[in-house]
Design a protein around this motif. Structure first.
Motif, PDB file in Angstrom:
ATOM      1  N   ALA A 180      11.793  34.437  47.322  1.00 23.07           N
ATOM      2  CA  ALA A 180      12.592  33.867  48.413  1.00 23.07           C
ATOM      3  C   ALA A 180      13.514  32.750  47.949  1.00 23.07           C
ATOM      4  O   ALA A 180      14.561  32.523  48.559  1.00 23.07           O
ATOM      5  N   ARG A 181      13.125  32.041  46.899  1.00 26.75           N
ATOM      6  CA  ARG A 181      13.957  30.932  46.418  1.00 26.75           C
ATOM      7  C   ARG A 181      15.142  31.425  45.596  1.00 26.75           C
ATOM      8  O   ARG A 181      16.029  30.642  45.270  1.00 26.75           O
ATOM      9  N   SER A 182      15.150  32.703  45.240  1.00 24.83           N
ATOM     10  CA  SER A 182      16.140  33.202  44.292  1.00 24.83           C
ATOM     11  C   SER A 182      17.084  34.246  44.859  1.00 24.83           C
ATOM     12  O   SER A 182      18.203  34.389  44.353  1.00 24.83           O
ATOM     13  N   VAL A 183      16.641  35.015  45.861  1.00 23.26           N
ATOM     14  CA  VAL A 183      17.457  36.139  46.327  1.00 23.26           C
ATOM     15  C   VAL A 183      17.538  36.162  47.844  1.00 23.26           C
ATOM     16  O   VAL A 183      16.778  35.506  48.545  1.00 23.26           O
ATOM     17  N   SER A 184      18.468  36.979  48.324  1.00 25.89           N
ATOM     18  CA  SER A 184      18.709  37.113  49.765  1.00 25.89           C
ATOM     19  C   SER A 184      17.582  37.885  50.440  1.00 25.89           C
ATOM     20  O   SER A 184      16.746  38.514  49.782  1.00 25.89           O
ATOM     21  N   VAL A 185      17.608  37.872  51.763  1.00 31.08           N
ATOM     22  CA  VAL A 185      16.610  38.611  52.537  1.00 31.08           C
ATOM     23  C   VAL A 185      16.694  40.101  52.233  1.00 31.08           C
ATOM     24  O   VAL A 185      15.677  40.786  52.069  1.00 31.08           O
ATOM     25  N   ALA A 186      17.907  40.637  52.134  1.00 28.37           N
ATOM     26  CA  ALA A 186      18.070  42.072  51.901  1.00 28.37           C
ATOM     27  C   ALA A 186      17.463  42.488  50.568  1.00 28.37           C
ATOM     28  O   ALA A 186      16.732  43.495  50.484  1.00 28.37           O
ATOM     29  N   THR A 187      17.744  41.735  49.524  1.00 30.18           N
ATOM     30  CA  THR A 187      17.203  42.071  48.204  1.00 30.18           C
ATOM     31  C   THR A 187      15.706  41.842  48.169  1.00 30.18           C
ATOM     32  O   THR A 187      14.947  42.648  47.618  1.00 30.18           O
ATOM     33  N   SER A 188      15.253  40.757  48.765  1.00 33.71           N
ATOM     34  CA  SER A 188      13.830  40.455  48.812  1.00 33.71           C
ATOM     35  C   SER A 188      13.062  41.561  49.542  1.00 33.71           C
ATOM     36  O   SER A 188      11.985  41.995  49.099  1.00 33.71           O
ATOM     37  N   PHE A 354      22.563  49.317  45.207  1.00 37.44           N
ATOM     38  CA  PHE A 354      23.414  48.564  46.127  1.00 37.44           C
ATOM     39  C   PHE A 354      23.638  47.166  45.581  1.00 37.44           C
ATOM     40  O   PHE A 354      22.979  46.743  44.634  1.00 37.44           O
ATOM     41  N   SER A 355      24.568  46.447  46.197  1.00 35.03           N
ATOM     42  CA  SER A 355      24.821  45.048  45.851  1.00 35.03           C
ATOM     43  C   SER A 355      24.940  44.224  47.116  1.00 35.03           C
ATOM     44  O   SER A 355      25.526  44.677  48.107  1.00 35.03           O
ATOM     45  N   VAL A 356      24.398  43.028  47.071  1.00 37.05           N
ATOM     46  CA  VAL A 356      24.503  42.081  48.176  1.00 37.05           C
ATOM     47  C   VAL A 356      25.463  40.978  47.753  1.00 37.05           C
ATOM     48  O   VAL A 356      25.250  40.324  46.716  1.00 37.05           O
ATOM     49  N   LEU A 357      26.531  40.792  48.527  1.00 36.85           N
ATOM     50  CA  LEU A 357      27.499  39.740  48.254  1.00 36.85           C
ATOM     51  C   LEU A 357      27.221  38.573  49.200  1.00 36.85           C
ATOM     52  O   LEU A 357      27.150  38.756  50.416  1.00 36.85           O
ATOM     53  N   LEU A 358      27.062  37.382  48.629  1.00 38.56           N
ATOM     54  CA  LEU A 358      26.767  36.187  49.418  1.00 38.56           C
ATOM     55  C   LEU A 358      27.981  35.260  49.410  1.00 38.56           C
ATOM     56  O   LEU A 358      28.604  35.045  48.357  1.00 38.56           O
ATOM     57  N   PHE A 359      28.272  34.697  50.568  1.00 39.67           N
ATOM     58  CA  PHE A 359      29.452  33.847  50.721  1.00 39.67           C
ATOM     59  C   PHE A 359      29.059  32.482  51.281  1.00 39.67           C
ATOM     60  O   PHE A 359      28.109  32.373  52.058  1.00 39.67           O
ATOM     61  N   THR A 365      30.007  33.523  46.285  1.00 39.03           N
ATOM     62  CA  THR A 365      29.278  32.633  45.379  1.00 39.03           C
ATOM     63  C   THR A 365      28.232  33.357  44.541  1.00 39.03           C
ATOM     64  O   THR A 365      27.932  32.931  43.430  1.00 39.03           O
ATOM     65  N   VAL A 366      27.664  34.447  45.087  1.00 39.47           N
ATOM     66  CA  VAL A 366      26.584  35.146  44.393  1.00 39.47           C
ATOM     67  C   VAL A 366      26.701  36.644  44.673  1.00 39.47           C
ATOM     68  O   VAL A 366      27.059  37.046  45.776  1.00 39.47           O
ATOM     69  N   VAL A 367      26.383  37.441  43.646  1.00 38.40           N
ATOM     70  CA  VAL A 367      26.268  38.888  43.826  1.00 38.40           C
ATOM     71  C   VAL A 367      24.933  39.340  43.253  1.00 38.40           C
ATOM     72  O   VAL A 367      24.625  39.086  42.083  1.00 38.40           O
ATOM     73  N   GLU A 368      24.129  39.992  44.086  1.00 37.23           N
ATOM     74  CA  GLU A 368      22.839  40.547  43.672  1.00 37.23           C
ATOM     75  C   GLU A 368      22.986  42.058  43.582  1.00 37.23           C
ATOM     76  O   GLU A 368      23.246  42.715  44.599  1.00 37.23           O
ATOM     77  N   SER A 369      22.840  42.609  42.388  1.00 35.17           N
ATOM     78  CA  SER A 369      23.056  44.042  42.186  1.00 35.17           C
ATOM     79  C   SER A 369      21.752  44.724  41.824  1.00 35.17           C
ATOM     80  O   SER A 369      21.101  44.352  40.843  1.00 35.17           O
TER      81      SER A 369
END
Length: 424
Positions: A180-188, A354-359, A365-369
């Motif tokens: 939870a401290r490192s990634v978005s809800v979707a990726t988590s 998939f990739s999650v783009l955070l703004f 600011t962040v992309v989780e792929s």
């Protein structure tokens, strides 16, 4: 720094190794001494919580011994016990004293040990070093039920390895989702579903009261705050790390959440620098002072420092990136999460790619792929570019991060060409 100066490197992890290697690549001819307190050759840490746990013959050494011999990098198996800045000497735990012209502190971090009753029971382990991983591997072969305290990267990687080995595994986490401290809800959520599908039990939003043991002193379970007990004859504790700053602090250097360095990775002493997990540096991407625990950061800082010491100083501006492998899933993260206010998903999580783009404030600011390496490569270029990607630009049908990165690169090249022509 003179080309024949003596460089002493305290810490033989990935960062310390890279400083030594890069100094030689940049033509430094003076003595380079690499000091590490573990036996054997410098090695990679990331595999320790992954393949190394299951495959004992996994090669993790960074280079063979001949590499150090050919490049005249002296390996010393000891630890720097103290630094005398007035005489520029370090004292080692083996009783030796070494002089330095420049000292690099690459002391890394150490595992946090939570103040939990029963933490010293037999069968309670942590993982940080090769020896730790070897002990854990031996215990996994005899374990019937494993409990992991902490659902960060390390905890979830160990859980994946245990599931592959067919061990009943429960992950206990005080927060309400893994990583939870490192990634978005979707990726988590995707990672949680992945683990549950492999039979791992996730106890989320639960805190540990104590560890239970039998009369012989062996761990038997983990008691939670709700009174329930998770049975376990092996417990892995993975609740984060703390920077190893004692050496710097004792030497009178400035210390915060790490050894404080400037944009060129220098401390307040012109003859001492710090890099890697132990260093707190000014982050141009967030505008804050930051300490990062990643291989990328350690390696890029090492290269930046070696360039400065050999006469090519540039500030450290690398885009941070991270990765983890769990089962057949590879998660790659570009950028540093500092709190986001909007997000969008490229691709379909149901397909596993998939990739999650955070703004934040409309800017990427962040992309989780997840299993999307092309997106990750593009994200690193986008985040390093002068022109930021705005949220509105991603709202068009068929938006592609890879194509946007390519177009922006072409625009930048064209602008540079125009400047070159106008200046003739």
């Amino acid at each position: 720094m003179n080309p024949d100066a003596t460089v002493v490197i305290a810490g033989a992890g990935q960062g310390g190794f890279q400083v030594a290697a890069s100094l030689r690549e940049h033509g430094h001819t003076g003595p380079v001494v690499l000091i590490g307190d573990e036996p054997g050759l410098p090695y990679q840490r990331p595999p320790l919580s992954k393949n190394f746990l299951l495959h004992p013959h996994t090669q993790i050494e960074l280079r063979p011994r001949s590499f150090y011999e050919r490049r005249r990098i002296e390996l010393r198996h000891a630890r720097v016990a103290s630094v005398d800045r007035s005489t520029r000497h370090v004292r080692l735990t083996d009783g030796q004293t070494l002089a330095y012209d420049h000292l690099v502190l690459a002391t890394g971090a150490r595992n946090r040990t939570p103040p939990i009753e029963g933490i010293a029971l037999d069968g309670v382990v942590q993982i940080r070093t090769r020896a730790d991983a070897e002990r854990l591997r031996a215990r996994l072969s005899a374990a019937s039920c494993l409990a992991i305290i902490g659902a960060g990267f390390i905890g979830m990687e160990v859980a994946a390895a245990a599931a592959k080995a067919g061990i009943t595994t429960t992950v206990i986490e005080a927060l309400h989702r893994p990583m939870a401290r490192s990634v978005s809800v979707a990726t988590s959520t995707h990672i949680a579903d992945l683990h549950r599908a492999q039979g791992t039990t996730l106890c989320l939003g639960r805190t540990v009261v104590r560890l239970e043991g039998d009369p012989t002193g062996a761990v038997t379970g983990v008691r939670l705050h709700d009174g329930s007990v998770v049975p376990a004859n092996l417990v892995v504790v993975g609740v984060g790390v703390a920077p190893a700053v004692e050496l710097a602090s004792d030497a009178g250097l400035d210390v915060g959440d790490g050894i404080r360095v400037d944009a060129h990775l220098g401390t307040g002493d012109p003859h001492i620098s710090a890099i890697g997990d132990c260093a707190e540096f000014p982050n141009p991407h967030t505008g804050t002072r930051t300490r990062l625990e990643s291989i990328q950061n350690a390696v890029d800082q090492a290269r930046c420092l070696a360039a400065r010491l050999t006469g090519t100083p540039t500030p450290y501006t690398a885009v941070p990136w991270f990765w983890t492998e769990q089962f057949s899933t590879k998660l790659q993260i570009a950028g540093l999460e500092q709190g986001h206010d909007d997000s969008t998903i490229l691709g379909d999580p149901a397909t596993g790619s998939f990739s999650v783009l955070l703004f934040k404030n409309e800017l990427l600011t962040v992309v989780e792929s997840v299993n999307a390496p092309a997106d990750h490569a593009a994200a690193r270029r986008v985040l390093a570019a002068d022109r930021p990607l705005r949220r509105a630009e991603t709202a068009v049908d068929g938006f592609s991060l890879v194509q946007w990165a390519r177009r922006n690169q072409d625009r930048t090249a064209a602008a540079h060409d125009a400047v070159d022509v106008s200046s003739r």
